[in-house]
Design an enzyme around this catalytic site. Structure first.
Site, short mmCIF file in Angstrom:
data_model
loop_
_atom_site.label_atom_id
_atom_site.label_comp_id
_atom_site.label_asym_id
_atom_site.label_seq_id
_atom_site.Cartn_x
_atom_site.Cartn_y
_atom_site.Cartn_z
N LYS A 1 -10.95 5.95 1.71
CA LYS A 1 -9.94 5.02 1.13
C LYS A 1 -10.67 4.01 0.76
O LYS A 1 -10.92 2.85 1.23
CB LYS A 1 -9.06 4.33 2.16
CG LYS A 1 -8.11 3.69 1.73
CD LYS A 1 -7.02 3.16 2.65
CE LYS A 1 -5.83 2.39 2.22
NZ LYS A 1 -4.97 1.85 3.40
N GLU B 1 0.74 -1.28 0.08
CA GLU B 1 -0.07 -0.09 0.05
C GLU B 1 0.79 1.34 -0.04
O GLU B 1 0.25 2.17 -0.48
CB GLU B 1 -0.86 -0.05 1.19
CG GLU B 1 -2.10 -1.03 1.20
CD GLU B 1 -2.88 -0.75 2.48
OE1 GLU B 1 -4.12 -0.38 2.25
OE2 GLU B 1 -2.54 -1.31 3.49
N ILE C 1 -4.56 6.22 8.01
CA ILE C 1 -5.19 7.32 7.72
C ILE C 1 -5.51 8.24 8.73
O ILE C 1 -5.76 9.68 8.55
CB ILE C 1 -6.48 7.08 6.60
CG1 ILE C 1 -7.38 6.39 7.35
CG2 ILE C 1 -5.96 6.48 5.30
CD1 ILE C 1 -8.85 6.22 6.35
N GLU C 2 -5.53 7.84 10.08
CA GLU C 2 -6.19 8.68 11.07
C GLU C 2 -4.74 9.43 11.33
O GLU C 2 -4.90 10.99 11.71
CB GLU C 2 -6.01 7.71 12.38
CG GLU C 2 -7.47 6.97 12.49
CD GLU C 2 -7.08 5.57 11.66
OE1 GLU C 2 -8.01 4.65 11.87
OE2 GLU C 2 -6.28 5.20 11.01
#
Length: 124
Positions: free
Chosen positions: A99, A21, A72-73
């Site tokens: 996402k 990722e 993503i936090e």
């Protein structure tokens, strides 16, 4: 409180817990809201009395496409901090990150986070 918002900003970026990722770009979408008093801008019709939307977009774009985060936090936190630092007149920021291609074994339309951060020097 008045607010400015930019919604549906789309980027290809490399964020995630899994190693691939952080190597292979995947789609992300960002929505931001900025809370501030817009009366002066409304009365003056002068950009110096508000926030430049293009600069907001550039900050979000840079944070999403230049850095790489596992969570993503953490990415949302970085965006919120950078927006608050860039615009002294902004009292709070809400950042939502989507996402939609998250590596989840199942059917879903979206995965995301929303955070709300207030300027630390505000007295409530």
């Amino acid at each position: 409180m008045d607010r400015i918002f930019l919604c549906g900003m789309r980027f290809m970026a490399c964020h995630g817990v899994l190693p691939h990722e952080r190597e292979i770009p995947q789609p992300f979408e960002a929505d931001v809201e900025l809370g501030l008093d817009l009366r002066a801008a409304g009365e003056s019709d002068n950009i110096e009395d508000t926030v430049n939307y293009a600069k907001v977009y550039d900050i979000v774009s840079t944070d999403l496409t230049v850095t790489s985060k596992k969570l993503i936090e953490a990415l949302a936190e970085e965006i919120a901090e950078d927006l608050l630092n860039a615009f002294a007149r902004v009292r709070w920021v809400r950042v939502t990150l989507h996402k939609p291609a998250a590596p989840i074994d199942g059917i879903f339309s979206d995965v995301g986070v929303t955070i709300l951060r207030r300027r630390k020097d505000l007295v409530c």
